[in-house]
Write an enzyme that holds these catalytic residues in place. Structure first.
Site, PDB file in Angstrom:
ATOM      1  N   HIS A  61       0.752  -1.039  -0.043  1.00 31.38           N
ATOM      2  CA  HIS A  61       0.058  -0.198   0.081  1.00 31.38           C
ATOM      3  C   HIS A  61       0.896   1.381   0.051  1.00 31.38           C
ATOM      4  O   HIS A  61       2.025   1.400   0.220  1.00 31.38           O
ATOM      5  CB  HIS A  61      -1.003   0.208   1.040  1.00 31.38           C
ATOM      6  CG  HIS A  61      -0.225   0.010   2.437  1.00 31.38           C
ATOM      7  ND1 HIS A  61      -0.051  -0.882   3.306  1.00 31.38           N
ATOM      8  CD2 HIS A  61      -0.131   1.352   3.249  1.00 31.38           C
ATOM      9  CE1 HIS A  61       0.443  -0.306   4.370  1.00 31.38           C
ATOM     10  NE2 HIS A  61       0.567   0.923   4.287  1.00 31.38           N
ATOM     11  N   GLU A  65      -2.197  10.928 -10.878  1.00 30.48           N
ATOM     12  CA  GLU A  65      -2.080  11.107 -12.539  1.00 30.48           C
ATOM     13  C   GLU A  65      -3.245  10.131 -12.958  1.00 30.48           C
ATOM     14  O   GLU A  65      -3.251   8.995 -12.503  1.00 30.48           O
ATOM     15  CB  GLU A  65      -0.728  10.936 -12.801  1.00 30.48           C
ATOM     16  CG  GLU A  65      -0.331  10.593 -14.254  1.00 30.48           C
ATOM     17  CD  GLU A  65       1.117  10.392 -14.504  1.00 30.48           C
ATOM     18  OE1 GLU A  65       1.360  10.151 -15.980  1.00 30.48           O
ATOM     19  OE2 GLU A  65       1.871   9.993 -13.771  1.00 30.48           O
ATOM     20  N   HIS A  97       3.261  11.550  -6.536  1.00 31.42           N
ATOM     21  CA  HIS A  97       1.912  11.559  -6.939  1.00 31.42           C
ATOM     22  C   HIS A  97       1.728   9.913  -7.003  1.00 31.42           C
ATOM     23  O   HIS A  97       2.353   9.046  -7.211  1.00 31.42           O
ATOM     24  CB  HIS A  97       1.578  12.145  -8.328  1.00 31.42           C
ATOM     25  CG  HIS A  97       2.185  11.756  -9.508  1.00 31.42           C
ATOM     26  ND1 HIS A  97       3.563  12.080  -9.794  1.00 31.42           N
ATOM     27  CD2 HIS A  97       1.924  10.690 -10.220  1.00 31.42           C
ATOM     28  CE1 HIS A  97       4.126  11.549 -10.774  1.00 31.42           C
ATOM     29  NE2 HIS A  97       3.113  10.516 -11.244  1.00 31.42           N
ATOM     30  N   GLU A 108      -3.853   3.818   1.884  1.00 27.43           N
ATOM     31  CA  GLU A 108      -4.176   3.865   3.014  1.00 27.43           C
ATOM     32  C   GLU A 108      -4.378   5.293   3.494  1.00 27.43           C
ATOM     33  O   GLU A 108      -3.260   6.044   3.027  1.00 27.43           O
ATOM     34  CB  GLU A 108      -2.916   3.246   3.946  1.00 27.43           C
ATOM     35  CG  GLU A 108      -3.261   3.447   5.402  1.00 27.43           C
ATOM     36  CD  GLU A 108      -2.022   3.166   6.385  1.00 27.43           C
ATOM     37  OE1 GLU A 108      -1.951   3.155   7.668  1.00 27.43           O
ATOM     38  OE2 GLU A 108      -0.980   2.557   5.806  1.00 27.43           O
TER      39      GLU A 108
END
Length: 123
Positions: free
Chosen positions: A7, A117, A75, A56
């Site tokens: 994550h 993005e 990002h 998360e």
């Protein structure tokens, strides 16, 4: 030795607003929630129901000021199978913050200022 992505974490100021944004903008669903017994934090894991990777979201009870993201250009990126429909949704939501038509990509901004993005699935 092998490592596997599990994550990515971002801290958010308004958990409900952030969860709603990620559900509407990207179709993510809550896969797990953890609350501290003393109420000091809540973690919500969001998934795309396709890959095992999770986002998360961390909410901290004592945090009252927006997070300073500084000059950070980190990002998260997502592909979409319908780029035009995704662009239309994000334009309607008013969350597109940058477009690069020459590259065929754009970025949306979440309620805390994080950039995501958006790329077409096939480029």
């Amino acid at each position: 030795m092998k490592f596997t992505f599990v994550h990515n974490n971002i801290n958010v100021l308004d958990l409900e607003k952030s969860v709603d944004f990620y559900k509407k903008a990207l179709g993510l669903v809550e896969t797990r929630k953890k609350e501290a017994s003393d109420g000091s934090f809540i973690l919500i894991f969001l998934g795309d129901e396709t890959t095992p990777h999770k986002l998360e979201l961390t909410w901290l009870r004592d945090r009252t000021e927006p997070y300073d993201l500084g000059d950070n250009e980190i990002h998260i990126a997502f592909t979409t199978d319908d780029y035009e429909a995704a662009h239309a949704l994000h334009k309607e939501m008013g969350c597109i913050c940058y477009e690069n038509e020459a590259m065929g990509i754009y970025f949306i901004e979440d309620p805390d200022g994080y950039w995501i993005e958006i790329l077409p699935e096939k480029r």
